[in-house]
Design a protein around this motif. Structure first.
Motif, mmCIF file in Angstrom:
data_model
loop_
_atom_site.group_PDB
_atom_site.id
_atom_site.type_symbol
_atom_site.label_atom_id
_atom_site.label_comp_id
_atom_site.label_asym_id
_atom_site.label_seq_id
_atom_site.Cartn_x
_atom_site.Cartn_y
_atom_site.Cartn_z
ATOM 1 N N LEU A 84 68.633 80.879 69.683
ATOM 2 C CA LEU A 84 67.353 80.448 69.128
ATOM 3 C C LEU A 84 66.312 81.480 69.541
ATOM 4 O O LEU A 84 66.297 81.909 70.698
ATOM 5 C CB LEU A 84 66.983 79.070 69.714
ATOM 6 N N THR A 85 65.487 81.893 68.602
ATOM 7 C CA THR A 85 64.438 82.858 68.913
ATOM 8 C C THR A 85 63.085 82.185 68.764
ATOM 9 O O THR A 85 62.910 81.325 67.897
ATOM 10 C CB THR A 85 64.517 84.073 67.962
ATOM 11 N N TYR A 86 62.153 82.562 69.619
ATOM 12 C CA TYR A 86 60.789 82.057 69.472
ATOM 13 C C TYR A 86 59.823 83.229 69.463
ATOM 14 O O TYR A 86 60.156 84.329 69.931
ATOM 15 C CB TYR A 86 60.423 81.092 70.634
ATOM 16 N N SER A 87 58.652 83.038 68.928
ATOM 17 C CA SER A 87 57.592 84.040 69.074
ATOM 18 C C SER A 87 56.252 83.326 69.169
ATOM 19 O O SER A 87 56.066 82.226 68.639
ATOM 20 C CB SER A 87 57.598 85.041 67.910
ATOM 21 N N ILE A 88 55.349 83.967 69.903
ATOM 22 C CA ILE A 88 53.986 83.455 70.070
ATOM 23 C C ILE A 88 53.036 84.632 69.902
ATOM 24 O O ILE A 88 53.243 85.685 70.523
ATOM 25 C CB ILE A 88 53.794 82.828 71.473
ATOM 26 N N ALA A 89 52.037 84.471 69.062
ATOM 27 C CA ALA A 89 51.012 85.510 68.891
ATOM 28 C C ALA A 89 49.674 84.910 69.306
ATOM 29 O O ALA A 89 49.315 83.812 68.863
ATOM 30 C CB ALA A 89 50.960 85.980 67.445
ATOM 31 N N LEU A 90 48.953 85.635 70.141
ATOM 32 C CA LEU A 90 47.654 85.163 70.629
ATOM 33 C C LEU A 90 46.606 86.250 70.447
ATOM 34 O O LEU A 90 46.885 87.438 70.673
ATOM 35 C CB LEU A 90 47.739 84.801 72.117
ATOM 36 N N PRO A 91 45.384 85.874 70.076
ATOM 37 C CA PRO A 91 44.312 86.872 69.957
ATOM 38 C C PRO A 91 43.847 87.341 71.333
ATOM 39 O O PRO A 91 44.097 86.670 72.345
ATOM 40 C CB PRO A 91 43.207 86.092 69.239
ATOM 41 N N ALA A 92 43.159 88.481 71.356
ATOM 42 C CA ALA A 92 42.719 89.071 72.627
ATOM 43 C C ALA A 92 41.786 88.148 73.393
ATOM 44 O O ALA A 92 41.684 88.243 74.621
ATOM 45 C CB ALA A 92 42.026 90.409 72.359
ATOM 46 N N THR A 93 41.127 87.246 72.678
ATOM 47 C CA THR A 93 40.159 86.364 73.333
ATOM 48 C C THR A 93 40.824 85.181 74.040
ATOM 49 O O THR A 93 40.166 84.472 74.799
ATOM 50 C CB THR A 93 39.177 85.794 72.287
ATOM 51 N N HIS A 94 42.093 84.951 73.777
ATOM 52 C CA HIS A 94 42.756 83.797 74.395
ATOM 53 C C HIS A 94 43.020 84.087 75.880
ATOM 54 O O HIS A 94 43.469 85.179 76.232
ATOM 55 C CB HIS A 94 44.074 83.498 73.679
ATOM 56 N N PRO A 95 42.773 83.118 76.754
ATOM 57 C CA PRO A 95 42.955 83.370 78.189
ATOM 58 C C PRO A 95 44.361 83.863 78.554
ATOM 59 O O PRO A 95 44.512 84.705 79.446
ATOM 60 C CB PRO A 95 42.689 81.992 78.822
ATOM 61 N N PHE A 96 45.381 83.389 77.866
ATOM 62 C CA PHE A 96 46.739 83.829 78.207
ATOM 63 C C PHE A 96 47.020 85.254 77.731
ATOM 64 O O PHE A 96 47.916 85.911 78.259
ATOM 65 C CB PHE A 96 47.788 82.855 77.642
ATOM 66 N N ALA A 97 46.281 85.731 76.727
ATOM 67 C CA ALA A 97 46.451 87.120 76.310
ATOM 68 C C ALA A 97 45.849 88.065 77.343
ATOM 69 O O ALA A 97 46.234 89.230 77.437
ATOM 70 C CB ALA A 97 45.797 87.351 74.949
ATOM 71 N N ARG A 98 44.906 87.559 78.118
ATOM 72 C CA ARG A 98 44.288 88.389 79.155
ATOM 73 C C ARG A 98 45.157 88.438 80.407
ATOM 74 O O ARG A 98 44.925 89.259 81.285
ATOM 75 C CB ARG A 98 42.900 87.852 79.497
ATOM 76 N N ARG A 99 46.107 87.519 80.519
ATOM 77 C CA ARG A 99 47.013 87.525 81.676
ATOM 78 C C ARG A 99 48.441 87.414 81.136
ATOM 79 O O ARG A 99 49.077 86.360 81.237
ATOM 80 C CB ARG A 99 46.708 86.344 82.595
ATOM 81 N N PRO A 100 48.933 88.508 80.543
ATOM 82 C CA PRO A 100 50.230 88.438 79.841
ATOM 83 C C PRO A 100 51.382 87.843 80.648
ATOM 84 O O PRO A 100 52.170 87.070 80.097
ATOM 85 C CB PRO A 100 50.496 89.893 79.454
ATOM 86 N N PRO A 101 51.520 88.155 81.953
ATOM 87 C CA PRO A 101 52.665 87.568 82.668
ATOM 88 C C PRO A 101 52.637 86.043 82.686
ATOM 89 O O PRO A 101 53.684 85.397 82.768
ATOM 90 C CB PRO A 101 52.515 88.135 84.092
#
Lengths: 263, 127
Positions: A84-101
């Motif tokens: 099973l494959t998953y993907s998540i795309a987040l904009p630069a403004t999202h808090p989790f995009a600022r802390r990728p790990p």
């Protein structure tokens, strides 16, 4: 709450799957959109990490005859067969995009809990020993990594301990990211069952003794991830512009020999 | 080079300008955020680049990221030894860790870039 596209896709060919993921990242970068997607592959397919050499597939005879696609993300090659494959795309403004790990941890914790609900105990690779204090990464510059992603180890990967041999473990979940101007695409693979095209890699079904209900995994992980990322589902199908972008990327990039053989 | 004397793109590339040649690298803030770098693909000498367009790519253990051109011009030299010595990006990002030299296109400049104080402020907001 951030509006979100939630896709639970039917099996598709590799070039389309990778094109959709890139289109979702572009949408996150250019329009600030967010997306969560689960998908499978219509035929067993080998996906290469972005920087892997196409010729290196000869290193793995069992998958040599599979169709191949090159990913945008890094890491090792994956055999997409009984997985099973998953993907998540987040904009630069999202808090989790600022802390990728932190996104790795969020998704892998959600998968760990969803698998526990089906009776399979998995854990992160973590440190190589309680006392060493160092992650068992194997990612140092200059070291030669195994060809297959699931033969590599990173502290956040999920593994299942082999019965009767606590030191041995089988990786069952691995993820990788592509970052673009602060926007983030993370996709990853859940190895549901051993594939004839990668017979050295036991999957979750082998650990559990019977098949995993992957639809239940999708439901549980989607609910956890959407809540933790504060995403509210606004659409559940690709818009026409996104579909057109993906179709263009499939034809011009992911199906092209130039892209496949770029290294 | 002294980081305080450099200019910066919002995408975390630094620029040192001497005449019409810009030396370009990645800031220490970005290096730390990328973590565990394992591979770098340098730009091709002769490549024409534009601000905010990808110039080359870098791979960490778990991610691939673009490096963006901070100025418009032509890549005239690259740091050939860098891919085999990625640790210098961590130890000397503003010196031995330079990536490329770009000859500015006619009319191109660096006025659109941030000074050190403004870049520090951006990093604090992102951090």
């Amino acid at each position: 709450m951030t509006p979100c596209l939630l896709l639970i896709d039917p099996p598709q060919v590799g070039a389309w799957n990778m094109a959709v993921d890139e289109a979702l990242l572009a949408d996150a970068d250019e329009r600030g959109a967010a997306a969560v997607r689960f998908y499978r592959w219509s035929e067993p397919t080998l996906s290469l990490g972005y920087f892997q050499a196409a010729a290196d597939r000869q290193l793995h005879p069992p998958s040599r005859d599979l169709p191949m696609v090159r990913r945008q993300s890094g890491g090792g090659a994956l055999v997409h067969d009984r997985e099973l494959t998953y993907s998540i795309a987040l904009p630069a403004t999202h808090p989790f995009a600022r802390r990728p790990p932190s996104l790795y941890r969020l998704v892998h914790d959600a998968l760990r809990d969803a698998l526990a609900a089906q009776g399979v105990t998995v854990r992160t690779v973590g440190c190589c020993a309680e006392s060493c204090g160092e992650p068992q990464s194997g990612g140092d510059a200059g070291t030669v990594e195994p060809f297959l992603c699931f033969e590599r180890r990173h502290p956040i990967d999920l593994v299942v301990a082999s019965a009767g041999d606590a030191a041995a473990s089988s990786k069952v979940v691995g993820s990788a990211q592509r970052r673009r101007r602060g926007a983030l695409l993370q996709h990853g693979s859940v190895l549901l069952e051993r594939s004839p095209a990668a017979p050295e890699l036991p999957g979750l079904a082998e650990a559990r003794g019977r098949a995993i209900d992957h639809e239940e995994i999708v439901r549980n992980v989607a609910a956890t991830v959407l809540a933790a990322l504060e995403l509210v589902v606004q659409r559940s199908a690709l818009s026409d512009p996104l579909r057109q972008t993906a179709a263009r990327l499939q034809a011009s990039k992911y199906e092209s020999a130039q892209w496949q053989q770029r290294r | 080079m002294n980081p305080a004397d450099l200019k910066y793109a919002k995408t975390h590339e630094w620029v040192s300008l001497a005449g019409d040649v810009a030396t370009v690298g990645i800031s220490a803030f970005a290096i730390e955020a990328l973590t565990d770098l394992v591979f770098m693909e340098l730009p091709v000498v002769g490549k024409q680049v534009e601000p905010e367009q990808p110039m080359c790519e870098v791979e960490s253990v778990k991610a691939v990221s673009d490096v963006y051109a901070p100025v418009a011009g032509e890549v005239i030299e690259v740091n050939e030894s860098l891919p085999d010595n990625l640790e210098v990006l961590g130890t000397d990002p503003y010196g031995e860790g330079w990536i490329a030299k770009i000859r500015l296109a006619a009319g191109a400049g660096t006025d659109h870039l941030l000074d050190h104080a403004a870049y520090e402020k951006q990093c604090a907001e992102e951090g």
